[in-house]
Design a protein around this motif. Structure first.
Motif, mmCIF file in Angstrom:
data_model
loop_
_atom_site.group_PDB
_atom_site.id
_atom_site.type_symbol
_atom_site.label_atom_id
_atom_site.label_comp_id
_atom_site.label_asym_id
_atom_site.label_seq_id
_atom_site.Cartn_x
_atom_site.Cartn_y
_atom_site.Cartn_z
ATOM 1 N N LYS A 59 49.196 -77.288 41.483
ATOM 2 C CA LYS A 59 49.281 -75.946 40.814
ATOM 3 C C LYS A 59 48.260 -75.834 39.689
ATOM 4 O O LYS A 59 48.088 -74.667 39.239
ATOM 5 C CB LYS A 59 50.593 -75.657 40.422
ATOM 6 C CG LYS A 59 50.904 -76.617 39.259
ATOM 7 C CD LYS A 59 52.525 -76.208 38.939
ATOM 8 C CE LYS A 59 53.085 -77.004 37.834
ATOM 9 N NZ LYS A 59 54.546 -76.485 37.527
ATOM 10 N N LEU A 60 47.493 -76.744 39.262
ATOM 11 C CA LEU A 60 46.616 -76.707 38.147
ATOM 12 C C LEU A 60 45.252 -76.355 38.498
ATOM 13 O O LEU A 60 44.248 -76.115 37.914
ATOM 14 C CB LEU A 60 46.458 -77.969 37.236
ATOM 15 C CG LEU A 60 47.836 -78.451 36.908
ATOM 16 C CD1 LEU A 60 47.651 -79.982 36.002
ATOM 17 C CD2 LEU A 60 48.409 -77.449 35.790
ATOM 18 N N ALA A 61 44.928 -76.306 39.957
ATOM 19 C CA ALA A 61 43.724 -75.756 40.429
ATOM 20 C C ALA A 61 43.142 -74.666 40.043
ATOM 21 O O ALA A 61 43.942 -73.665 39.822
ATOM 22 C CB ALA A 61 43.685 -76.079 41.953
ATOM 23 N N PRO A 62 42.119 -74.606 39.355
ATOM 24 C CA PRO A 62 41.455 -73.192 39.108
ATOM 25 C C PRO A 62 41.022 -72.261 40.220
ATOM 26 O O PRO A 62 41.309 -72.529 41.232
ATOM 27 C CB PRO A 62 39.937 -73.620 38.555
ATOM 28 C CG PRO A 62 40.042 -75.182 38.293
ATOM 29 C CD PRO A 62 40.958 -75.483 39.157
ATOM 30 N N TYR A 63 41.018 -70.721 39.840
ATOM 31 C CA TYR A 63 41.180 -70.056 40.736
ATOM 32 C C TYR A 63 40.222 -68.605 40.101
ATOM 33 O O TYR A 63 39.769 -69.059 38.911
ATOM 34 C CB TYR A 63 42.297 -69.284 41.149
ATOM 35 C CG TYR A 63 43.084 -68.812 40.028
ATOM 36 C CD1 TYR A 63 43.184 -67.288 39.859
ATOM 37 C CD2 TYR A 63 44.098 -69.717 39.589
ATOM 38 C CE1 TYR A 63 43.881 -66.771 38.712
ATOM 39 C CE2 TYR A 63 44.572 -69.233 38.081
ATOM 40 C CZ TYR A 63 44.538 -67.546 37.981
ATOM 41 O OH TYR A 63 45.368 -67.494 36.879
ATOM 42 N N ILE A 64 39.702 -68.024 40.996
ATOM 43 C CA ILE A 64 38.869 -66.645 40.638
ATOM 44 C C ILE A 64 39.780 -65.584 40.088
ATOM 45 O O ILE A 64 40.555 -65.211 41.253
ATOM 46 C CB ILE A 64 37.691 -66.431 41.546
ATOM 47 C CG1 ILE A 64 36.943 -67.781 41.937
ATOM 48 C CG2 ILE A 64 36.926 -65.119 41.098
ATOM 49 C CD1 ILE A 64 36.260 -68.035 40.612
ATOM 50 N N GLU A 65 39.526 -64.802 39.151
ATOM 51 C CA GLU A 65 40.253 -63.670 38.696
ATOM 52 C C GLU A 65 39.105 -62.636 38.094
ATOM 53 O O GLU A 65 38.547 -63.062 37.025
ATOM 54 C CB GLU A 65 41.335 -63.964 37.690
ATOM 55 C CG GLU A 65 42.079 -62.648 37.251
ATOM 56 C CD GLU A 65 42.956 -62.216 38.444
ATOM 57 O OE1 GLU A 65 43.134 -60.836 38.329
ATOM 58 O OE2 GLU A 65 43.478 -62.942 39.315
ATOM 59 N N LEU A 122 37.483 -61.798 26.765
ATOM 60 C CA LEU A 122 37.733 -62.771 28.061
ATOM 61 C C LEU A 122 37.376 -62.294 29.174
ATOM 62 O O LEU A 122 36.866 -63.142 30.081
ATOM 63 C CB LEU A 122 39.192 -63.245 27.929
ATOM 64 C CG LEU A 122 39.658 -64.082 26.475
ATOM 65 C CD1 LEU A 122 40.978 -64.462 26.857
ATOM 66 C CD2 LEU A 122 38.768 -65.238 26.113
ATOM 67 N N GLY A 123 37.296 -61.105 29.479
ATOM 68 C CA GLY A 123 36.931 -60.587 30.759
ATOM 69 C C GLY A 123 37.834 -60.251 31.817
ATOM 70 O O GLY A 123 37.826 -59.846 32.813
ATOM 71 N N PHE A 134 46.698 -70.081 32.449
ATOM 72 C CA PHE A 134 45.142 -70.258 32.728
ATOM 73 C C PHE A 134 44.428 -69.111 32.241
ATOM 74 O O PHE A 134 45.111 -67.885 31.783
ATOM 75 C CB PHE A 134 45.107 -69.734 34.450
ATOM 76 C CG PHE A 134 45.399 -70.860 35.479
ATOM 77 C CD1 PHE A 134 44.431 -71.733 35.828
ATOM 78 C CD2 PHE A 134 46.793 -70.901 35.556
ATOM 79 C CE1 PHE A 134 44.918 -72.715 36.644
ATOM 80 C CE2 PHE A 134 47.365 -72.085 36.574
ATOM 81 C CZ PHE A 134 46.206 -72.848 37.216
ATOM 82 N N ALA A 135 43.296 -69.548 31.741
ATOM 83 C CA ALA A 135 42.223 -68.655 31.102
ATOM 84 C C ALA A 135 40.948 -68.646 31.396
ATOM 85 O O ALA A 135 40.744 -69.715 32.139
ATOM 86 C CB ALA A 135 42.411 -68.879 29.445
ATOM 87 N N PRO A 136 40.096 -67.750 31.355
ATOM 88 C CA PRO A 136 38.630 -67.929 31.959
ATOM 89 C C PRO A 136 37.566 -68.884 30.957
ATOM 90 O O PRO A 136 37.858 -68.848 29.862
ATOM 91 C CB PRO A 136 38.189 -66.358 31.851
ATOM 92 C CG PRO A 136 39.096 -65.909 30.800
ATOM 93 C CD PRO A 136 40.230 -66.408 30.760
ATOM 94 N N MET A 137 37.003 -69.626 31.750
ATOM 95 C CA MET A 137 36.468 -70.952 31.130
ATOM 96 C C MET A 137 35.243 -70.378 30.389
ATOM 97 O O MET A 137 35.175 -70.866 29.523
ATOM 98 C CB MET A 137 35.950 -71.694 32.372
ATOM 99 C CG MET A 137 35.160 -73.084 31.883
ATOM 100 S SD MET A 137 34.541 -74.098 33.128
ATOM 101 C CE MET A 137 33.176 -72.654 33.452
ATOM 102 N N ASN A 138 34.412 -69.519 30.907
ATOM 103 C CA ASN A 138 33.191 -69.168 30.434
ATOM 104 C C ASN A 138 33.354 -68.672 29.008
ATOM 105 O O ASN A 138 32.590 -69.365 27.914
ATOM 106 C CB ASN A 138 32.371 -68.003 31.124
ATOM 107 C CG ASN A 138 30.866 -67.810 30.565
ATOM 108 O OD1 ASN A 138 30.548 -68.524 29.904
ATOM 109 N ND2 ASN A 138 30.253 -66.723 31.100
#
Length: 278
Positions: A59-65, A122-123, A134-138
């Motif tokens: 459940k910790l896997a990243p995803y796209i939002e 954050l976008g 979860f939060a956006p990495m960039n």
């Protein structure tokens, strides 16, 4: 409440202690039935930190939002060697690294604040999923200022996101990782021929079972008994377990798919995966 992560320089010492206690174990096969359904983590755009794959299980896997790669804040901070603090009053988290910080990370709030007080967009708003923020990495890496990332493709046109320090900046955990992950020094095409695609995690009655699917992304056939693998599973307390495994005994064709299974005593926040051709 303060959930500050322990300094990452203790990572190597804990890893070596675990090794002395448990030893380096081969590929694990067990007849014990799984007590929970596997939690699947599709490793889209896996991270390459210090030239080593960093994966987030289940459940910790990243995803796209909204076009942004969303990463699990606590586990991602740990993988960077950063500290994470939580402010109960504002229900927000702060990531601090190398004298910089990105704070006021909160579910549903599309902005954060850097150490100098600047507001960054954050976008995509941070989200709580199964109790994980979860939060956006960039934008987080941009706010930390001394870090950067870039996207590249491997021989099979698969995405890899490289996270590294700007200029001469070295991530604080680099030396610690090198103490337990010598594969990072393997040069060129011999390093990381296997590209991770899927990581599952399930309880097995004695701990947790991790199953990793990979493909041969080297661009050529890998001969049997010519490769080695390494897993470093790091839990939420910064404790690490190392598993070094032999590669496949038969030749692996270009783009050939494989899977490997290991057992670990506690659920990891992230897994470092390395492979090499001897």
């Amino acid at each position: 409440m303060n959930n500050s992560r322990r300094p990452f320089y203790r990572f190597a010492m804990k890893s070596l202690i675990m090794l002395l206690c448990a030893g380096l174990l081969p590929l694990v096969h067990t007849g014990a039935p799984a007590q929970a359904a596997p939690v699947v983590g599709n490793q889209i755009r896996p991270l390459l930190i210090n030239n080593q794959y960093v994966l987030f299980p289940g459940k910790l896997a990243p995803y796209i939002e909204a076009g942004k790669l969303m990463v699990p804040v606590r586990a991602f901070a740990g993988a960077l060697g950063a500290q994470l603090t939580y402010d109960a009053a504002t229900k927000s988290s702060t990531i601090s690294l190398l004298g910089e910080s990105v704070g006021k990370l909160r579910a549903g709030q599309a902005t954060a604040v850097t150490k100098d007080g600047s507001t960054i967009a954050l976008g995509a708003s941070p989200q709580l999923r199964d109790g994980v923020l979860f939060a956006p990495m960039n934008p987080i890496l941009t706010g930390l200022k001394k870090l950067k990332w870039e996207s590249m493709y491997n021989a099979l046109s698969r995405h890899v996101l490289i996270v590294q320090g700007r200029g001469d900046t070295v991530l604080p955990q680099a030396k610690a990782w090198q103490n337990v992950t010598p594969f990072g020094d393997v040069p060129g095409e011999r390093q990381n021929p296997f590209y991770p695609t899927l990581l599952t995690q399930s309880a097995d009655g004695k701990g947790f079972r991790l199953a990793l699917s990979v493909i041969n992304a080297s661009g050529f056939v890998i001969a049997g008994d010519a490769s080695s693998l390494e897993f470093v599973a790091v839990n939420s307390q910064g404790q690490a377990v190392v598993r070094q495994l032999p590669g496949p005994s038969k030749a692996t064709p270009k783009a050939g798919a494989l899977s490997f299974t290991i057992n670990v005593p506690t659920a990891p926040d992230y897994v470092i995966f390395n492979s090499r051709i001897k």
